[in-house]
Scaffold this motif. Structure first.
Motif, PDB file in Angstrom:
ATOM      1  N   THR A 118      -1.667   5.935   4.236  1.00 10.15           N
ATOM      2  CA  THR A 118      -2.552   6.671   4.000  1.00 10.15           C
ATOM      3  C   THR A 118      -1.336   7.596   3.254  1.00 10.15           C
ATOM      4  O   THR A 118       0.072   8.207   3.942  1.00 10.15           O
ATOM      5  N   GLN A 125      -6.316  13.472   2.330  1.00  9.59           N
ATOM      6  CA  GLN A 125      -5.848  12.357   2.619  1.00  9.59           C
ATOM      7  C   GLN A 125      -6.370  11.200   1.263  1.00  9.59           C
ATOM      8  O   GLN A 125      -7.390  11.518   1.223  1.00  9.59           O
ATOM      9  N   VAL A 139      -0.899  11.278   3.217  1.00 10.33           N
ATOM     10  CA  VAL A 139      -1.468  12.643   3.742  1.00 10.33           C
ATOM     11  C   VAL A 139       0.097  14.076   2.632  1.00 10.33           C
ATOM     12  O   VAL A 139      -0.090  14.041   2.980  1.00 10.33           O
ATOM     13  N   ILE A 159      -6.543   7.754   1.263  1.00 12.56           N
ATOM     14  CA  ILE A 159      -6.067   6.377   1.693  1.00 12.56           C
ATOM     15  C   ILE A 159      -6.549   5.561   0.994  1.00 12.56           C
ATOM     16  O   ILE A 159      -7.105   5.141   0.469  1.00 12.56           O
ATOM     17  N   THR A 160      -5.185   4.530   1.105  1.00  8.47           N
ATOM     18  CA  THR A 160      -5.974   2.546   0.749  1.00  8.47           C
ATOM     19  C   THR A 160      -6.443   1.900   1.440  1.00  8.47           C
ATOM     20  O   THR A 160      -5.847   1.844   3.118  1.00  8.47           O
ATOM     21  N   GLU A 161      -7.335   1.450   1.597  1.00  8.68           N
ATOM     22  CA  GLU A 161      -8.119   0.415   2.086  1.00  8.68           C
ATOM     23  C   GLU A 161      -8.057  -1.124   1.410  1.00  8.68           C
ATOM     24  O   GLU A 161      -8.826  -1.202   0.779  1.00  8.68           O
ATOM     25  N   ASP A 199     -14.565  10.837  -2.596  1.00 12.80           N
ATOM     26  CA  ASP A 199     -12.471  10.663  -2.158  1.00 12.80           C
ATOM     27  C   ASP A 199     -11.949  11.696  -2.011  1.00 12.80           C
ATOM     28  O   ASP A 199     -11.086  11.791  -1.078  1.00 12.80           O
ATOM     29  N   LEU A 249       0.309   3.841  -2.770  1.00 14.88           N
ATOM     30  CA  LEU A 249       0.788   5.213  -2.793  1.00 14.88           C
ATOM     31  C   LEU A 249       1.912   6.203  -3.473  1.00 14.88           C
ATOM     32  O   LEU A 249       1.908   7.774  -3.072  1.00 14.88           O
ATOM     33  N   ARG A 281       0.720  -1.290  -0.017  1.00 22.47           N
ATOM     34  CA  ARG A 281      -0.108   0.051  -0.139  1.00 22.47           C
ATOM     35  C   ARG A 281       0.896   1.072  -0.234  1.00 22.47           C
ATOM     36  O   ARG A 281       0.499   2.119  -1.004  1.00 22.47           O
ATOM     37  N   ASN A 282       2.448   0.739   0.620  1.00 24.30           N
ATOM     38  CA  ASN A 282       2.530   2.286   0.767  1.00 24.30           C
ATOM     39  C   ASN A 282       3.356   2.647  -0.295  1.00 24.30           C
ATOM     40  O   ASN A 282       3.968   3.345  -0.918  1.00 24.30           O
TER      41      ASN A 282
END
Length: 142
Positions: free
Chosen positions: A66, A135, A68, A137-139, A115, A14, A10-11
């Motif tokens: 996330t 932000q 940010v 954010i990925t879930e 979003d 992003l 995820r990081n």
């Protein structure tokens, strides 16, 4: 259950978005448009550009899954009057500083499920517009 990604992946995802937004000497922008939302990257046709928000440079940091964003400069003079309670859906397109499309997202006021959350329910032509607590954010697979 849909796809879920471990935090490192995820990081990385992003970080790729952050790097794409910052991939120019000038800061990236977020332009807010009226519907209909075209396919990501497709030409703007009948949509009306409401406002342009400008990212800081760099645009933000990836922290624990996330993205940010650093402070985003609002648009002091919106191009079109909109009531978010009635004129939905709105959408936004993220551009890098060269004007290349990075991604598209839905827009709403707080509680509207977008979003991108705008700071007001009503946008008045000539009035200011901004984003609050922005932000990405990925879930899992987002």
């Amino acid at each position: 259950m849909g796809i879920t990604l471990v935090l490192d992946v995820r990081n990385a995802r992003l970080e790729a978005i952050r790097a794409a937004l910052d991939d120019a000497p000038a800061p990236g922008t977020l332009k807010i448009f009226t519907a209909p939302r075209p396919a990501t990257g497709a030409s703007i046709t009948s949509q009306i550009e409401i406002a342009t928000l400008t990212f800081s440079k760099p645009c933000g940091n990836v922290v624990a899954g996330t993205l940010v964003f650093a402070p985003i400069a609002g648009d002091p003079s919106a191009n079109h009057t909109v009531d978010l309670g009635q004129d939905l859906p709105l959408w936004g397109r993220f551009y890098n500083g060269y004007g290349a499309t990075i991604m598209d997202a839905n827009v709403s006021a707080a509680g509207g499920g977008g979003d991108i959350i705008l700071s007001t329910l009503q946008i008045v032509a000539g009035g200011s517009i901004g984003a609050e607590g922005t932000q990405v954010i990925t879930e899992g697979g987002a």
